[in-house]
Design an enzyme around this catalytic site. Sequence first.
Site, PDB file in Angstrom:
ATOM      1  N   LYS A 120      -0.272  -8.485 -12.736  1.00 12.42           N
ATOM      2  CA  LYS A 120      -1.656  -8.131 -12.439  1.00 12.42           C
ATOM      3  C   LYS A 120      -1.813  -6.615 -12.322  1.00 12.42           C
ATOM      4  CE  LYS A 120      -5.357  -8.953  -9.055  1.00 12.42           C
ATOM      5  NZ  LYS A 120      -5.712  -9.581  -7.750  1.00 12.42           N
ATOM      6  N   ASP A 179       5.723  -7.077  -1.576  1.00 17.03           N
ATOM      7  CA  ASP A 179       4.928  -8.101  -0.899  1.00 17.03           C
ATOM      8  C   ASP A 179       4.981  -7.793   0.589  1.00 17.03           C
ATOM      9  OD1 ASP A 179       3.719 -10.294   0.219  1.00 17.03           O
ATOM     10  OD2 ASP A 179       4.999 -11.787  -0.766  1.00 17.03           O
ATOM     11  N   ASN A 191      -2.411   1.662   1.298  1.00 17.35           N
ATOM     12  CA  ASN A 191      -3.742   1.180   0.927  1.00 17.35           C
ATOM     13  C   ASN A 191      -3.873  -0.339   0.954  1.00 17.35           C
ATOM     14  OD1 ASN A 191      -6.395   1.410  -0.880  1.00 17.35           O
ATOM     15  ND2 ASN A 191      -4.988   0.022  -1.934  1.00 17.35           N
ATOM     16  N   LYS A 199      -6.462  -3.460  11.878  1.00 14.06           N
ATOM     17  CA  LYS A 199      -6.985  -2.148  11.492  1.00 14.06           C
ATOM     18  C   LYS A 199      -6.846  -1.130  12.627  1.00 14.06           C
ATOM     19  CE  LYS A 199      -6.762  -2.907   8.042  1.00 14.06           C
ATOM     20  NZ  LYS A 199      -6.286  -2.206   6.828  1.00 14.06           N
ATOM     21  N   SER A 239      -7.358   2.260   7.275  1.00 11.21           N
ATOM     22  CA  SER A 239      -7.844   1.418   8.358  1.00 11.21           C
ATOM     23  C   SER A 239      -9.217   0.903   7.952  1.00 11.21           C
ATOM     24  CB  SER A 239      -7.895   2.216   9.661  1.00 11.21           C
ATOM     25  OG  SER A 239      -8.407   1.419  10.715  1.00 11.21           O
ATOM     26  N   TYR A 289      -8.621  -9.264  11.937  1.00 14.58           N
ATOM     27  CA  TYR A 289      -8.726  -8.104  11.048  1.00 14.58           C
ATOM     28  C   TYR A 289      -8.867  -6.829  11.874  1.00 14.58           C
ATOM     29  CZ  TYR A 289     -10.480  -5.084   7.293  1.00 14.58           C
ATOM     30  OH  TYR A 289     -10.650  -4.061   6.390  1.00 14.58           O
TER      31      TYR A 289
END
Length: 325
Positions: free
Chosen positions: A64, A88, A115, A193, A162, A189
């Site tokens: 990909k 991974d 990222n 972050k 973040s 989440y």
Amino acid sequence: MTATFGMTPTFGATSTTDEVLAGADLSGKRILVTGVSAGLGVETARALAAHGAWVVGAARNLNKATAATEGVRAGAANGGGIELIELDLASLASVRACAGQLLEVGRPFDLVIANAGVMACPKGQTADGFETQFGTNHLGHFVLINRIAALLLPGSRLVNLSSGGHRRSDVDLEDPNFEHTPYVEFVAYGRSKTANILLAVEFDRRHKGRGVRATAVHPGGINTELGRHLAPGVLQQLVDQINAQTLAAGGPAFSWKTIPQGAATSVWAGVVASADEVGGRYCEDCQVAEIIEGEGRRGVRGYALDPDHARALWAKSEEMVGERF
């Protein structure tokens, strides 16, 4: 690593990667970018390679990523280019193998942009039994970055991606895997972050004495593959909620950023801004953010920059992954 400019221009929410890097010569610079199979990672790699940087792009799915980075190769200039490496982040065996390959090659990095990540996925576990978002977004990068820290030479930087989502939740060092806490996708989440920011704070503290700096950035609201786990209509509900809060506070309505606008803060913090300006800080819209504790969609929460909190997360992370750095 700072590119050379005449006068440092002022950038903002609508600035793009090409605008931020206009006039920059990154020839001879080597940059690691994780998550180069879609969205921000691909755009970040494209912009850097177009200005002469050699990008090492890490991705879970190399097929990909190869297809996604065709434009990076086509647009590379001044000796820039891209090579790919398998990573991974939801498997510490994969993370350690990736770090091992990079250490074996032994070529230093001028910049690492962490990222890659996942957002608001259903409750699950990584290969090592960690809650998926904390394990992938934080612990995977924690091990990778620390294992290759020796490749970051004086003058180099770490940029951790973040999110404004950090304002939803502080980390929970007592229950990082939601074993005793009800699982809520965006709370999980938010924890991950916040952890991204705290990692930058502590990494910066540990390494700035040798000239290596770290910062965290919020790319802004961009409609990318990151939202693939969300049910239809959930994103619009979030936008409506944000607008209700912002407009009540007298702020402007929310608008999506383009991918080149979203990746701009990453390259600004990694290449353009001065190291002392961004080191140990949180940046948004190509500027250093202020600490804001109230409602709204701007600024950084104080808990995310707290140095004692950052040290505590570091120690907990070492305990969880079974390594000391």
